[in-house]
Write an enzyme that holds these catalytic residues in place. Structure first.
Site, PDB file in Angstrom:
ATOM      1  N   GLU A  16       0.868  -1.181   0.000  1.00 50.59           N
ATOM      2  CA  GLU A  16       0.000   0.000   0.000  1.00 50.59           C
ATOM      3  C   GLU A  16       0.907   1.233   0.000  1.00 50.59           C
ATOM      4  OE1 GLU A  16      -2.679  -0.176   3.368  1.00 50.59           O
ATOM      5  OE2 GLU A  16      -2.479  -2.357   3.360  1.00 50.59           O
ATOM      6  N   TYR A  61      -7.658   4.860  -3.812  1.00 50.03           N
ATOM      7  CA  TYR A  61      -8.514   5.706  -2.978  1.00 50.03           C
ATOM      8  C   TYR A  61      -7.760   6.932  -2.502  1.00 50.03           C
ATOM      9  CZ  TYR A  61      -6.192   2.964   0.757  1.00 50.03           C
ATOM     10  OH  TYR A  61      -5.277   2.337   1.559  1.00 50.03           O
ATOM     11  N   ASP A  63      -6.717   8.953   0.620  1.00 50.85           N
ATOM     12  CA  ASP A  63      -6.540   8.704   2.048  1.00 50.85           C
ATOM     13  C   ASP A  63      -6.562  10.020   2.829  1.00 50.85           C
ATOM     14  OD1 ASP A  63      -6.240   7.134   4.258  1.00 50.85           O
ATOM     15  OD2 ASP A  63      -4.122   6.714   3.974  1.00 50.85           O
ATOM     16  N   THR A  72      -1.935  -2.613  -3.901  1.00 51.07           N
ATOM     17  CA  THR A  72      -1.835  -3.630  -4.943  1.00 51.07           C
ATOM     18  C   THR A  72      -2.821  -4.765  -4.693  1.00 51.07           C
ATOM     19  OG1 THR A  72      -0.183  -5.012  -3.817  1.00 51.07           O
ATOM     20  CG2 THR A  72       0.642  -3.180  -5.150  1.00 51.07           C
ATOM     21  N   TRP A 429     -12.105  -6.455  -0.658  1.00 49.09           N
ATOM     22  CA  TRP A 429     -11.107  -7.524  -0.778  1.00 49.09           C
ATOM     23  C   TRP A 429     -11.743  -8.917  -0.750  1.00 49.09           C
ATOM     24  CZ3 TRP A 429      -6.958  -5.691  -2.689  1.00 49.09           C
ATOM     25  CH2 TRP A 429      -6.460  -4.439  -2.300  1.00 49.09           C
TER      26      TRP A 429
END
Length: 473
Positions: A16, A61, A63, A72, A429
């Site tokens: 991330e 997104y 943040d 990923t 996810w």
């Protein structure tokens, strides 16, 4: 061979990356938040959200703090994770170009959006690059603190991105911002390993090890190697827990990981004395050698089965050792073709020889990390001064296509089909949802499962029927 029977060395990898943004040119001021929203302008129009999943299985997104973030898709190997990470760089650069058009309408021509893959801004705020490793639930967190954290703290010898700080040049961008070794906090007291328990998999079997002390790397080689070496160390730790055979990593437990992190970052030789539990002293190089020796012995022990632990294990061990040998010999320049901190230091030294202006040096430091408008890193690659592992065609492929050996394949294919319909849909996810005449939901709890089951096939067929109906209207 002493490998415990039944040990499964497969692992899921993920990265991330939070990006910093800024704007130059144009007439008038523009905040980082405005720049970030301009980057997401088209996505918000399409999805009415700044939090979306992509056809390559990844998550994109906005943040907290106006940082665009790319997570990923699940990857089965460090190389797959690297390709996904590079796809994120390409996506961010494309969004930056789109933002230039949006902002030019507001501020006039000549605007340039900069997107920094680094970890600290000009005001001293830090943002992260988080690595995720699927870990067997049997491994206690106190073992992670004792046996993994010393490796993570000292791997900055080859994995640091380099930082031109107030106190001079440092190996790591994150070292000055970390407080604890292991904790559930993320902002109040930043840990090196976050314990928030969100496995995105069977919680009885796995935990998701969330490593947040690492730097964001431009070097493809380092991104691959830090994942590969961490995987090897985790494999030995899991093997010790499951089989009871010690590998000696417990002798590397640090008395104060935060102090050791900062001391290592400020010592390019790797020889600074670090306090260990029990009153002993070791250097960062000593600690890394201990881990390398353990991993080398384990891979040798596995012999022909080593590829089941890590494809290209010998290559990873060879590269790892070459970095330690170069530092041991006092030849950091030998690392400048693949280690970020060394490559950037070489650039800064060359700039200082021409012009000692500290402001120019700081601009060069930032430019190295700019994936949208930067020139320094690209020039190194173009002139054969920075090694690469993945060609541009594979990066383009990773932008649109998910890894084929994890559940990301199913998510990515679902997103591609769902976007081509007028149906209301969502995913995360572990869940895929279509809200047609009836709500249809599929749960993907096994991150290793890449083949569709009956439920997924039914969902996919529903999307195909809707696409056919739309085309016939």
């Amino acid at each position: 061979m002493h490998q415990a029977p039944g040990i499964d060395h497969r692992r899921i990898f993920g990265i991330e990356t939070e990006y910093g943004v800024s704007l130059t040119g144009g007439d008038g001021a523009c905040s980082a938040g405005q720049v970030a929203m301009a980057m997401f302008h088209r996505l918000v129009e399409q999805h009415r959200s700044t939090n979306i999943y992509l056809s390559n299985g990844a998550r994109l997104y906005l943040d907290v703090g106006s940082h665009p973030e790319y997570a990923t898709a699940e990857a089965l190997t460090p190389m797959d994770a690297l390709e996904q990470d590079l796809a994120g760089e390409r996506i961010m650069a494309d969004l930056a170009r789109e933002a230039c058009s949006v902002l030019a309408d507001m501020l006039g021509p000549g605007v340039t959006v900069h997107v920094f893959k680094n970890n600290v801004d000009a005001q001293g705020h830090s943002f992260g690059c988080h690595e995720n490793y699927l870990l067997r639930r049997q491994v206690p967190l106190d073992v992670v603190k004792e046996q993994l954290v010393p490796f993570l703290v000292t791997r900055q010898l080859f994995a640091g991105a380099g930082r031109l700080g107030e106190a001079g040049y440092q190996l790591s961008q994150r070292a000055d911002f970390l407080d604890e070794a292991v904790s559930s906090a993320t902002t109040r007291a930043r840990p090196m390993v976050n314990t928030r328990d969100e496995p995105h998999a069977d919680p009885d079997r796995y935990r998701r090890l969330h490593v947040i002390l690492g730097d964001s790397n431009r070097s493809q080689t380092v991104t691959w190697l830090k994942l590969a070496t961490t995987h090897l160390v985790l494999s030995l730790i899991e093997e010790e827990v499951l089989s009871g055979r010690p590998h000696g990593f417990g002798a590397c437990a640090l008395a104060n990981p935060g102090e050791a992190m900062r001391a290592t970052s400020r010592d390019m030789t790797g020889r600074a004395s670090l306090d260990m539990e029990g009153g002993r002293v070791m250097s960062a190089l000593d600690i890394q050698r201990r881990y390398w020796e353990g991993c080398r012995a384990y891979v040798d022990e596995l012999g022909d089965q080593a590829d089941t632990v890590l494809p290209m294990a010998d290559e990873a061990l060879g590269l790892w050792r070459s970095a330690l040998d170069a530092l041991d010999d006092g030849h950091w320049e030998a690392l400048a073709s693949w280690v970020d901190w060394a490559a950037k230091l070489r650039l800064l030294n060359a700039e200082a020889a021409r012009d000692a202006d500290i402001f120019k040096a700081r601009r060069l430091d930032l430019d190295y990390h700019d994936v949208a408008a930067g020139r320094s890193y690209g020039a190194l690659v173009d002139h054969g001064m920075m090694d690469t592992l993945v060609d541009v065609n594979r990066i383009r492929e990773a932008v649109r296509r998910p890894p084929q050996t994890t559940r990301a394949r199913l998510r990515g294919d679902f997103v591609s089909k769902a976007e081509a319909t007028a149906l209301s849909w969502s995913c995360d996810w572990t869940h895929l949802v279509v809200k047609g005449t009836h709500r249809h939901e599929v749960t993907l709890m096994d991150p290793f499962a890449c083949d569709p089951d009956e439920s997924y096939r039914a969902l996919s067929e529903e999307l195909d029927r809707e696409r056919t109906r739309q085309d016939s209207v």
